[in-house]
Scaffold this motif. Sequence first.
Motif, PDB file in Angstrom:
ATOM      1  N   TYR A  28       0.778  -1.268   0.026  1.00 10.55           N
ATOM      2  CA  TYR A  28      -0.062   0.232  -0.074  1.00 10.55           C
ATOM      3  C   TYR A  28       0.860   1.259   0.218  1.00 10.55           C
ATOM      4  O   TYR A  28       2.107   1.037   0.491  1.00 10.55           O
ATOM      5  N   SER A  30       1.089   3.547   2.082  1.00  7.59           N
ATOM      6  CA  SER A  30       1.527   4.057   3.158  1.00  7.59           C
ATOM      7  C   SER A  30       2.683   3.175   3.704  1.00  7.59           C
ATOM      8  O   SER A  30       3.545   3.348   4.645  1.00  7.59           O
ATOM      9  N   THR A  32       2.487  -0.099   4.216  1.00  4.86           N
ATOM     10  CA  THR A  32       1.977  -1.423   4.589  1.00  4.86           C
ATOM     11  C   THR A  32       2.156  -2.503   3.591  1.00  4.86           C
ATOM     12  O   THR A  32       1.759  -2.018   2.535  1.00  4.86           O
ATOM     13  N   GLU A  34       1.049  -6.546   2.862  1.00  6.98           N
ATOM     14  CA  GLU A  34       0.249  -7.853   3.187  1.00  6.98           C
ATOM     15  C   GLU A  34       0.756  -8.978   2.533  1.00  6.98           C
ATOM     16  O   GLU A  34       1.204  -8.958   1.127  1.00  6.98           O
ATOM     17  N   SER A  66       7.125  -2.323  -0.943  1.00  7.21           N
ATOM     18  CA  SER A  66       6.517  -1.382   0.396  1.00  7.21           C
ATOM     19  C   SER A  66       7.804  -0.288   0.616  1.00  7.21           C
ATOM     20  O   SER A  66       7.224   0.760   1.111  1.00  7.21           O
TER      21      SER A  66
END
Length: 78
Positions: A28, A30, A32, A34, A66
């Motif tokens: 993401y 930001s 983040t 996953e 990321s």
Amino acid sequence: MKKNTQTQEFNDILADENSVASFNYTAYQSGTLEVQFTINNPQVFHSSDGPKNDMNDLMEAALQASKDKLSTYVATEN
């Protein structure tokens, strides 16, 4: 509202042209991250260096995605 853009990748890890694992990630804006990693043929995955090396390369790519997203992220003020 600020959009949180993302990068997604879906990968099969192969050994002898057969899928032995899957590695999927979403990075993401930001920063983040996953990650979903599934070994669906553990005997072949663990007995071969190729699939393990592929998984390591994919994890490095996910971490870099990321980091790249985070480097351009500007947090909104509340």
